[in-house]
Scaffold this motif. Structure first.
Motif, PDB file in Angstrom:
ATOM      1  N   CYS A   3       0.856  -1.183   0.000  1.00  0.00           N
ATOM      2  CA  CYS A   3       0.000   0.000   0.000  1.00  0.00           C
ATOM      3  C   CYS A   3       0.897   1.239   0.000  1.00  0.00           C
ATOM      4  O   CYS A   3       1.863   1.317   0.746  1.00  0.00           O
ATOM      5  N   CYS A   6       0.158   3.229   3.876  1.00  0.00           N
ATOM      6  CA  CYS A   6       0.531   2.625   5.166  1.00  0.00           C
ATOM      7  C   CYS A   6       1.646   1.601   5.010  1.00  0.00           C
ATOM      8  O   CYS A   6       2.255   1.195   5.988  1.00  0.00           O
ATOM      9  N   CYS A  24      -4.335   0.297  -0.053  1.00  0.00           N
ATOM     10  CA  CYS A  24      -5.210  -0.733   0.480  1.00  0.00           C
ATOM     11  C   CYS A  24      -6.585  -0.104   0.692  1.00  0.00           C
ATOM     12  O   CYS A  24      -6.748   1.110   0.638  1.00  0.00           O
ATOM     13  N   CYS A  27      -6.871   2.629   3.459  1.00  0.00           N
ATOM     14  CA  CYS A  27      -6.254   3.900   3.100  1.00  0.00           C
ATOM     15  C   CYS A  27      -7.047   4.594   1.999  1.00  0.00           C
ATOM     16  O   CYS A  27      -7.176   5.807   1.998  1.00  0.00           O
TER      17      CYS A  27
HETATM   18 ZN   LIG Z   1      -2.889   1.171   3.434  1.00  0.00          ZN
END
Ligand SMILES: [Zn+2]
Length: 124
Positions: A3, A6, A24, A27
């Motif tokens: 991702c 994060c 992801c 997020c």
């Molecule tokens: Zn993420």
């Protein structure tokens, strides 16, 4: 793949392409909280997990997942905040469960205007 926000490892089919980054689901949804004019949502859909488990429909869901699923079906689509409020759980929890529902091809996220809504997998 990772991702872009994060840094968590996320299966490629679970990544969303948002504003030039692969994110992801959490997020992507977090980013969505700050509306942007030209978001691009390209959603890749996982179909293998569920099939390999041989499960269909709402079988194999936890009670909460089933309640979220039922609510999405009944409402025809609602934002995670609305679902959370209706079911008395946190929005974060709803988002977490959504990834399971997505894998099960029961529900998915759909952009409606500036909002991400949870909608039934198959449009009514
Ligand atoms: Zn993420």
């Amino acid at each position: 793949m990772k991702c872009g926000r994060c840094g968590n490892e996320v299966p490629e089919e679970d990544l969303y392409f948002v504003q030039g980054q692969y994110l992801c689901e959490d997020c992507a949804m977090a980013r969505q909280a700050r509306p942007q004019a030209c978001d691009v949502w390209a959603v890749r859909i996982a179909t293998n997990t569920r099939r390999s488990l041989g499960q269909t429909g709402a079988e194999g869901l936890t009670e909460l997942q089933r309640r979220i699923y039922d609510f999405i079906i009944k409402s025809g689509g609602a934002s995670p905040g609305v679902v959370a409020e209706a079911l008395g759980v946190s929005e974060e929890e709803v988002r977490r469960q959504l990834s399971v529902l997505r894998h099960c091809e029961l529900a998915r996220a759909e952009k409606r205007g500036d909002e991400i809504c949870l909608v039934p997998w198959v449009k009514a």
